[in-house]
Design a protein around this motif. Structure first.
Motif, PDB file in Angstrom:
ATOM      1  N   PHE A   1      22.480  16.097  26.092  1.00  0.00           N
ATOM      2  CA  PHE A   1      23.657  15.240  25.966  1.00  0.00           C
ATOM      3  C   PHE A   1      24.880  16.055  25.542  1.00  0.00           C
ATOM      4  N   CYS A   2      24.661  17.007  24.644  1.00  0.00           N
ATOM      5  CA  CYS A   2      25.772  17.846  24.182  1.00  0.00           C
ATOM      6  C   CYS A   2      26.328  18.694  25.325  1.00  0.00           C
ATOM      7  N   GLU A   3      25.435  19.184  26.168  1.00  0.00           N
ATOM      8  CA  GLU A   3      25.876  19.980  27.319  1.00  0.00           C
ATOM      9  C   GLU A   3      26.718  19.130  28.259  1.00  0.00           C
ATOM     10  N   ILE A   4      26.316  17.871  28.433  1.00  0.00           N
ATOM     11  CA  ILE A   4      27.037  16.963  29.328  1.00  0.00           C
ATOM     12  C   ILE A   4      28.445  16.675  28.814  1.00  0.00           C
ATOM     13  N   ILE A   5      28.566  16.440  27.503  1.00  0.00           N
ATOM     14  CA  ILE A   5      29.877  16.065  26.960  1.00  0.00           C
ATOM     15  C   ILE A   5      30.675  17.265  26.456  1.00  0.00           C
ATOM     16  N   GLY A   6      30.093  18.472  26.580  1.00  0.00           N
ATOM     17  CA  GLY A   6      30.859  19.684  26.312  1.00  0.00           C
ATOM     18  C   GLY A   6      30.993  20.096  24.860  1.00  0.00           C
ATOM     19  N   ILE A   7      29.965  19.827  24.055  1.00  0.00           N
ATOM     20  CA  ILE A   7      29.971  20.290  22.667  1.00  0.00           C
ATOM     21  C   ILE A   7      28.603  20.891  22.351  1.00  0.00           C
ATOM     22  N   THR A   8      28.490  21.548  21.207  1.00  0.00           N
ATOM     23  CA  THR A   8      27.208  22.115  20.792  1.00  0.00           C
ATOM     24  C   THR A   8      26.482  21.111  19.893  1.00  0.00           C
ATOM     25  N   PRO A   9      25.155  21.246  19.749  1.00  0.00           N
ATOM     26  CA  PRO A   9      24.422  20.358  18.842  1.00  0.00           C
ATOM     27  C   PRO A   9      24.974  20.407  17.417  1.00  0.00           C
ATOM     28  N   ASP A  10      25.403  21.597  16.997  1.00  0.00           N
ATOM     29  CA  ASP A  10      25.964  21.733  15.650  1.00  0.00           C
ATOM     30  C   ASP A  10      27.258  20.939  15.521  1.00  0.00           C
ATOM     31  N   GLU A  11      28.081  20.973  16.563  1.00  0.00           N
ATOM     32  CA  GLU A  11      29.327  20.202  16.557  1.00  0.00           C
ATOM     33  C   GLU A  11      29.029  18.705  16.568  1.00  0.00           C
ATOM     34  N   PHE A  12      27.948  18.327  17.250  1.00  0.00           N
ATOM     35  CA  PHE A  12      27.524  16.921  17.273  1.00  0.00           C
ATOM     36  C   PHE A  12      27.230  16.449  15.850  1.00  0.00           C
ATOM     37  N   ILE A  13      26.469  17.261  15.120  1.00  0.00           N
ATOM     38  CA  ILE A  13      26.077  16.892  13.756  1.00  0.00           C
ATOM     39  C   ILE A  13      27.287  16.852  12.827  1.00  0.00           C
ATOM     40  N   ARG A  14      28.219  17.809  13.033  1.00  0.00           N
ATOM     41  CA  ARG A  14      29.372  17.923  12.131  1.00  0.00           C
ATOM     42  C   ARG A  14      30.579  17.127  12.607  1.00  0.00           C
ATOM     43  N   TRP A  15      30.414  16.351  13.672  1.00  0.00           N
ATOM     44  CA  TRP A  15      31.548  15.652  14.284  1.00  0.00           C
ATOM     45  C   TRP A  15      32.304  14.809  13.257  1.00  0.00           C
ATOM     46  N   ASN A  16      33.622  15.001  13.217  1.00  0.00           N
ATOM     47  CA  ASN A  16      34.426  14.234  12.255  1.00  0.00           C
ATOM     48  C   ASN A  16      35.582  13.502  12.918  1.00  0.00           C
TER      49      ASN A  16
ATOM     50  N   VAL B   1      40.858  19.273  36.476  1.00  0.00           N
ATOM     51  CA  VAL B   1      41.532  20.446  35.917  1.00  0.00           C
ATOM     52  C   VAL B   1      40.650  21.684  36.038  1.00  0.00           C
ATOM     53  N   ALA B   2      39.362  21.514  35.725  1.00  0.00           N
ATOM     54  CA  ALA B   2      38.437  22.651  35.797  1.00  0.00           C
ATOM     55  C   ALA B   2      38.356  23.197  37.219  1.00  0.00           C
ATOM     56  N   ARG B   3      38.299  22.300  38.196  1.00  0.00           N
ATOM     57  CA  ARG B   3      38.254  22.731  39.598  1.00  0.00           C
ATOM     58  C   ARG B   3      39.530  23.482  39.962  1.00  0.00           C
ATOM     59  N   GLY B   4      40.656  22.962  39.485  1.00  0.00           N
ATOM     60  CA  GLY B   4      41.930  23.613  39.780  1.00  0.00           C
ATOM     61  C   GLY B   4      42.026  25.005  39.181  1.00  0.00           C
ATOM     62  N   LEU B   5      41.312  25.208  38.073  1.00  0.00           N
ATOM     63  CA  LEU B   5      41.326  26.506  37.396  1.00  0.00           C
ATOM     64  C   LEU B   5      40.161  27.395  37.831  1.00  0.00           C
ATOM     65  N   ASP B   6      39.337  26.896  38.764  1.00  0.00           N
ATOM     66  CA  ASP B   6      38.154  27.632  39.232  1.00  0.00           C
ATOM     67  C   ASP B   6      37.211  27.978  38.086  1.00  0.00           C
ATOM     68  N   MET B   7      36.910  26.966  37.277  1.00  0.00           N
ATOM     69  CA  MET B   7      35.970  27.164  36.182  1.00  0.00           C
ATOM     70  C   MET B   7      35.182  25.878  35.975  1.00  0.00           C
ATOM     71  N   THR B   8      34.151  25.940  35.173  1.00  0.00           N
ATOM     72  CA  THR B   8      33.352  24.750  34.903  1.00  0.00           C
ATOM     73  C   THR B   8      33.979  23.955  33.763  1.00  0.00           C
ATOM     74  N   PRO B   9      33.714  22.642  33.703  1.00  0.00           N
ATOM     75  CA  PRO B   9      34.204  21.849  32.569  1.00  0.00           C
ATOM     76  C   PRO B   9      33.700  22.406  31.240  1.00  0.00           C
ATOM     77  N   GLU B  10      32.448  22.917  31.250  1.00  0.00           N
ATOM     78  CA  GLU B  10      31.867  23.475  30.024  1.00  0.00           C
ATOM     79  C   GLU B  10      32.661  24.691  29.548  1.00  0.00           C
ATOM     80  N   ALA B  11      33.073  25.535  30.501  1.00  0.00           N
ATOM     81  CA  ALA B  11      33.854  26.720  30.140  1.00  0.00           C
ATOM     82  C   ALA B  11      35.217  26.314  29.592  1.00  0.00           C
ATOM     83  N   PHE B  12      35.793  25.253  30.167  1.00  0.00           N
ATOM     84  CA  PHE B  12      37.086  24.761  29.680  1.00  0.00           C
ATOM     85  C   PHE B  12      36.964  24.279  28.237  1.00  0.00           C
ATOM     86  N   LEU B  13      35.866  23.570  27.957  1.00  0.00           N
ATOM     87  CA  LEU B  13      35.680  22.970  26.635  1.00  0.00           C
ATOM     88  C   LEU B  13      35.188  23.953  25.578  1.00  0.00           C
TER      89      LEU B  13
END
Length: 203
Positions: free
Chosen positions: A55-70, A129-141
């Motif tokens: 799920f974290c990979e899908i929404i572009g965050i790490t598991p640690d960021e998920f736990i610490r989300w504020n 935006v990611a497509r326009g920049l020739d990168m993945t959404p994950e790389a953008f995030l």
């Protein structure tokens, strides 16, 4: 199972989806399951590690960021990510022409500048935006990570892309020419009407 007496994993997931403006139905599609299963995960207080990572990979965050989300997207160093600022940074970093990029994103420069002000992009905007920049959404995030950029287009795709941009430019020029001709026709009609009135008065 991952569980915390302080965190309801399903509610945390729902909170993050809401703050990132990702609809539950869109999240379900990205995860490859039904809307009902998505709601099942949102109701659950615990979550398997494998699901959390997915799920974290899908929404572009790490598991640690998920736990610490504020309430904001954050990098590992705790700094918030502003999507619009991230886009501007990448444009400068890649030395891109904003007008050309706006064309690639199929939006006006004015709209693109409005995008710069957005703290969080919608899933569609992010992918666009990611497509326009020739990168993945994950790389953008995830700036500074080793996320793979999109594979370089084949020569054939590059040729097709150039043809598309050329056709788009020609199309825009034709529209301008059409507008100019239309204005000329209207002007001529007015002049003709004026001449007819003058002739009628003299008659």
């Amino acid at each position: 199972m991952m569980q915390s007496s302080l965190i309801h994993m399903g509610q945390r997931l729902k909170q993050i989806l809401k703050q990132k403006k990702i609809k539950i139905i869109d999240f379900a599609k990205m995860a490859g399951f039904t809307n009902q299963i998505a709601h099942y995960h949102l109701r659950n207080g615990d979550m398997k590690r494998v699901n959390l990572e997915r799920f974290c990979e899908i929404i572009g965050i790490t598991p640690d960021e998920f736990i610490r989300w504020n309430g904001t997207m954050q990098l590992a160093n705790g700094k918030s990510i502003h999507h619009g600022n991230r886009l501007q940074h990448l444009i400068a970093e890649k030395g891109l022409n904003k007008s050309k990029l706006a064309e690639r994103l199929n939006m006006s420069r004015r709209t693109m500048y409005n995008v710069f002000e957005k703290e969080t992009f919608s899933p569609d905007e992010l992918d666009r935006v990611a497509r326009g920049l020739d990168m993945t959404p994950e790389a953008f995030l995830n700036p500074g990570t080793t996320q793979e950029t999109r594979q370089t287009d084949s020569e054939e795709m590059m040729v097709l892309r150039e043809k598309y941009y050329k056709i788009l430019e020609e199309h825009n020029q034709l529209l301008k020419n059409y507008t100019a001709l239309k204005d000329d026709v209207l002007k001529m009609k007015k002049e003709l009407a004026t001449l007819r009135k003058g002739k009628a008065k003299r008659g």
